[in-house]
Design a protein around this motif. Structure first.
Motif, PDB file in Angstrom:
ATOM      1  N   GLY A  22       0.838  -1.329   0.061  1.00 20.33           N
ATOM      2  CA  GLY A  22       0.099   0.054   0.105  1.00 20.33           C
ATOM      3  C   GLY A  22       0.976   1.180   0.054  1.00 20.33           C
ATOM      4  O   GLY A  22       0.439   2.323  -0.631  1.00 20.33           O
ATOM      5  N   GLN A 108     -11.061   6.047  11.755  1.00 18.29           N
ATOM      6  CA  GLN A 108      -9.964   5.284  12.752  1.00 18.29           C
ATOM      7  C   GLN A 108     -10.000   5.586  14.326  1.00 18.29           C
ATOM      8  O   GLN A 108      -9.724   4.560  15.042  1.00 18.29           O
ATOM      9  N   LYS A 112     -10.377   2.624  16.872  1.00 14.72           N
ATOM     10  CA  LYS A 112      -9.448   2.120  17.897  1.00 14.72           C
ATOM     11  C   LYS A 112      -9.848   2.723  19.207  1.00 14.72           C
ATOM     12  O   LYS A 112      -9.566   1.958  20.338  1.00 14.72           O
ATOM     13  N   VAL A 146      -0.173   6.897   0.291  1.00 11.65           N
ATOM     14  CA  VAL A 146      -0.721   5.976   1.623  1.00 11.65           C
ATOM     15  C   VAL A 146      -1.791   5.016   1.197  1.00 11.65           C
ATOM     16  O   VAL A 146      -2.176   4.966  -0.202  1.00 11.65           O
ATOM     17  N   GLU A 148      -5.471   3.094   1.423  1.00 13.66           N
ATOM     18  CA  GLU A 148      -6.951   3.545   1.626  1.00 13.66           C
ATOM     19  C   GLU A 148      -7.190   4.003   3.214  1.00 13.66           C
ATOM     20  O   GLU A 148      -7.982   4.847   3.253  1.00 13.66           O
ATOM     21  N   ASP A 149      -6.690   3.269   4.166  1.00 17.21           N
ATOM     22  CA  ASP A 149      -7.202   3.665   5.698  1.00 17.21           C
ATOM     23  C   ASP A 149      -6.845   5.222   5.796  1.00 17.21           C
ATOM     24  O   ASP A 149      -7.378   5.730   6.812  1.00 17.21           O
ATOM     25  N   ILE A 187      -4.863  -4.108   1.337  1.00 19.66           N
ATOM     26  CA  ILE A 187      -4.558  -5.622   1.428  1.00 19.66           C
ATOM     27  C   ILE A 187      -5.313  -6.049   2.567  1.00 19.66           C
ATOM     28  O   ILE A 187      -5.298  -5.261   3.657  1.00 19.66           O
ATOM     29  N   LYS A 199      -1.532  -4.155  11.796  1.00 22.84           N
ATOM     30  CA  LYS A 199      -0.654  -4.295  12.677  1.00 22.84           C
ATOM     31  C   LYS A 199      -1.020  -4.911  14.010  1.00 22.84           C
ATOM     32  O   LYS A 199      -0.548  -5.917  14.730  1.00 22.84           O
TER      33      LYS A 199
END
Ligand code: AQP
Length: 333
Positions: A22, A108, A112, A146, A148-149, A187, A199
């Motif tokens: 990515g 995000q 999180k 970067v 997509e996220d 991915i 991660k």
């Protein structure tokens, strides 16, 4: 030449194949004809309270992985975020231009913080996208490669740049553009091909880490979740698992999808997985050798990072000074 900035967090001992396809492979390609600045964003990693010794080791390891992937310090600036204090300084003044509701809409953060619970969620995690905007605007960046996220965070950086120009005059900030390559922008996890490879995934079996033992990696690929049916065909809705494997295959070999599909006509998922495992292992073995070479002499690595920080600071200082001036801060004597 257009200016590029990007970074990754040293939040794990190894980057994964999503980070590699990515972002990292794009970085290496873009440094050919752009003015590129690549950063290990250790201040971002603090948002999840890492162990200090781990953070220090992972910061070097992340830099060594950039180098192993082909980031070339002769062509690009490579440095550690905390070595250039202007990042944190610009972040403060940008945080004073960011709406509380605006920051609260970042998906995000919602994901999180839901995982960490309200006591485990730091204010730093909330203001993370503002620090990211500072990273980008600090270098008058034109393009940000970067996955997509990061699209929504980048949109916030763009909004902030436009707001500064409207409030403090044209030319206060350069409005950055995202550089997101559609094919590899996301991915997916090998065990849950509807979730991004991450991660912080629930199970390590769904991730391919660049520094994993190649035999473990091959096994993970062979046991990737695939879909009903037998046909090897790219169809994200009907066959998310197989499509993810095909995406990785195409990206690593540089081959077009239809020609790969044609190779597997009359064959099964097992054949695809076996061949993909070989392709990935062929990437990882020399990558890991180069990585080990860079880590062997931490002194040389630290020197290289110090030189990168010096070059980055020389670019950052006047941009921060311009922002301070436009905001009306009294110049220091
Ligand atoms: N699955 C992915 N597919 C494509 N690109 C990806 N990136 C991350 N995951 C994928 C891109 O890699 C860079 C890493 O940025 P980061 O270190 O800030 O991490 P992140 O975006 O939060 O993603 P990670 O590495 O998987 O970590 P966690 O677990 O925190 O979500 C970015 O360019 C990102 O888009």
């Amino acid at each position: 030449r257009p200016r590029i900035f990007s970074g990754m967090q040293p939040t794990s001992g190894s980057l994964h194949l999503g980070n590699y396809l990515g972002a990292l492979t794009q970085w290496v390609r873009l440094q050919e004809d752009h003015d590129a600045i690549y950063c290990v964003v250790d201040l971002h990693a603090l948002t999840v309270s890492p162990d200090p010794a781990d953070l220090r080791a992972r910061t070097r390891r992340t830099a060594a992985q950039y180098l192993a992937a082909g980031v070339d310090p002769a062509r690009s600036i490579l440095f550690v975020q905390s070595h250039v204090p202007e990042h944190a300084e610009l972040a403060w003044i940008l945080s004073c231009q960011t709406g509380f509701g605006e920051a609260g809409r970042m998906t995000q953060f919602k994901d999180k913080s839901a995982r960490h619970g309200s006591e485990g969620t730091t204010v730093g995690l909330f203001t993370y996208p503002v620090l990211m905007a500072a990273d980008i605007l600090l270098y008058d960046t034109n393009l940000v490669p970067v996955g997509e996220d990061q699209r929504q965070h980048l949109e916030l950086s763009r909004n902030l740049a436009q707001r500064l120009n409207a409030r403090f005059g044209a030319g206060t900030a350069v409005v950055p553009e995202p550089y997101i390559v559609k094919e590899t922008a996301k991915i997916y996890d090998l065990q849950d091909p509807t979730a991004k490879m991450s991660k912080s995934a629930a199970s390590p079996n769904g991730i391919i880490e660049l520094l994993d033992d190649p035999t473990v990696v091959a096994k993970r690929i062979r046991s990737a979740v695939t879909d009903a049916g037998r046909e090897v065909r790219f169809d994200v809705d009907a066959k998310p698992g197989v499509s993810n494997l095909l995406t990785i295959f195409a990206a690593l070999t540089g081959r077009p999808l239809p020609s790969i599909e044609a190779d597997y006509e009359g064959k099964g998922y097992g054949d695809l997985k076996k061949d993909l495992a070989e392709v990935v292992v062929d990437l990882l073995v020399p990558f890991q050798e180069r990585f080990a070479g860079h880590l062997e002499s931490p002194e040389a690595l630290d020197d290289l990072l110090a030189e990168g920080a010096e070059r980055a600071r020389a670019l950052a200082r006047p941009v921060l000074a311009r922002a301070y001036d436009r905001f009306g801060l009294l110049p220091a004597r």
